[in-house]
Each structure stands twice: as structure tokens, then as C-alpha cells.
Design a protein around this motif. Sequence first.
Motif, PDB file in Angstrom:
ATOM      1  N   PRO A  43     121.465  25.996  20.332  1.00 58.06           N
ATOM      2  CA  PRO A  43     121.051  25.057  21.366  1.00 58.06           C
ATOM      3  C   PRO A  43     119.842  25.586  22.134  1.00 58.06           C
ATOM      4  O   PRO A  43     119.699  26.792  22.320  1.00 58.06           O
ATOM      5  CB  PRO A  43     122.253  24.956  22.296  1.00 58.06           C
ATOM      6  CG  PRO A  43     123.337  25.733  21.703  1.00 58.06           C
ATOM      7  CD  PRO A  43     122.796  26.519  20.549  1.00 58.06           C
ATOM      8  N   ARG A  44     118.990  24.685  22.550  1.00 60.40           N
ATOM      9  CA  ARG A  44     117.821  25.066  23.334  1.00 60.40           C
ATOM     10  C   ARG A  44     118.223  25.247  24.778  1.00 60.40           C
ATOM     11  O   ARG A  44     119.017  24.490  25.318  1.00 60.40           O
ATOM     12  CB  ARG A  44     116.729  24.002  23.211  1.00 60.40           C
ATOM     13  CG  ARG A  44     116.225  23.865  21.796  1.00 60.40           C
ATOM     14  CD  ARG A  44     115.814  25.206  21.272  1.00 60.40           C
ATOM     15  NE  ARG A  44     115.130  25.107  19.990  1.00 60.40           N
ATOM     16  CZ  ARG A  44     115.141  26.065  19.113  1.00 60.40           C
ATOM     17  NH1 ARG A  44     115.832  27.165  19.317  1.00 60.40           N
ATOM     18  NH2 ARG A  44     114.470  25.944  18.004  1.00 60.40           N
ATOM     19  N   ARG A  45     117.689  26.272  25.412  1.00 63.87           N
ATOM     20  CA  ARG A  45     118.060  26.610  26.778  1.00 63.87           C
ATOM     21  C   ARG A  45     117.018  26.197  27.814  1.00 63.87           C
ATOM     22  O   ARG A  45     117.335  26.022  28.962  1.00 63.87           O
ATOM     23  CB  ARG A  45     118.316  28.117  26.899  1.00 63.87           C
ATOM     24  CG  ARG A  45     119.417  28.620  26.015  1.00 63.87           C
ATOM     25  CD  ARG A  45     120.753  28.173  26.527  1.00 63.87           C
ATOM     26  NE  ARG A  45     121.804  28.708  25.672  1.00 63.87           N
ATOM     27  CZ  ARG A  45     122.960  28.114  25.502  1.00 63.87           C
ATOM     28  NH1 ARG A  45     123.221  26.991  26.103  1.00 63.87           N
ATOM     29  NH2 ARG A  45     123.864  28.627  24.714  1.00 63.87           N
ATOM     30  N   SER A  46     115.785  26.037  27.387  1.00 56.25           N
ATOM     31  CA  SER A  46     114.749  25.715  28.369  1.00 56.25           C
ATOM     32  C   SER A  46     114.088  24.380  28.031  1.00 56.25           C
ATOM     33  O   SER A  46     114.087  23.937  26.879  1.00 56.25           O
ATOM     34  CB  SER A  46     113.682  26.815  28.405  1.00 56.25           C
ATOM     35  OG  SER A  46     112.878  26.766  27.248  1.00 56.25           O
ATOM     36  N   VAL A  47     113.522  23.753  29.043  1.00 53.52           N
ATOM     37  CA  VAL A  47     112.799  22.509  28.841  1.00 53.52           C
ATOM     38  C   VAL A  47     111.610  22.739  27.911  1.00 53.52           C
ATOM     39  O   VAL A  47     111.294  21.891  27.077  1.00 53.52           O
ATOM     40  CB  VAL A  47     112.346  21.925  30.197  1.00 53.52           C
ATOM     41  CG1 VAL A  47     111.423  20.729  30.003  1.00 53.52           C
ATOM     42  CG2 VAL A  47     113.550  21.539  31.038  1.00 53.52           C
TER      43      VAL A  47
END
Length: 74
Positions: A43-47
Motif C-alpha cells: 500500500p502507498r503511504r504518502s500522497v
Amino acid sequence: LEAGGAGEGTTDSFGGVLEQWVASFATVVTYDRLGSGDADGPPRRSVAEMADDLDSVIHQVRCAAPVVIVGWSS
């Protein structure tokens, strides 16, 4: 169409009706962010990471310019 929250865009989170209506006059692309829905990967953690992934999707499917990104969250 950019899903908010968990980032699942292909699990009918937009309701189907919206996609059909927009598709009557434009190309519609929905996707699951990495690590959500049916998308494998961490999963991506940052915008910034999410924006980079969206940019990659836009280029991979060869979207014609101009591209209009519509955000959605319920």
C-alpha cells in the motif's frame, strides 16, 4: 476516477451509474491503488506515492490529453 479512502476504484465504489453516465461522453478509467482492492503490491503511504502511481496509470493506458481527474469519496 480517483477513489478516496481505501483507494478501491474497481469494486463498484463509484456506484456504476456515475461511470456509465460519464462514459456516455468521455473515456472513464478507474483503478485500485496498489495494496487495495484487487491490486497487488505494498500500500502507498504518502500522497506523493499515490500521485506517482496515478501518473503511471495515465501513461500506461495512453490517456488522451487533456486528462480530467475526478476525486470521489463516500
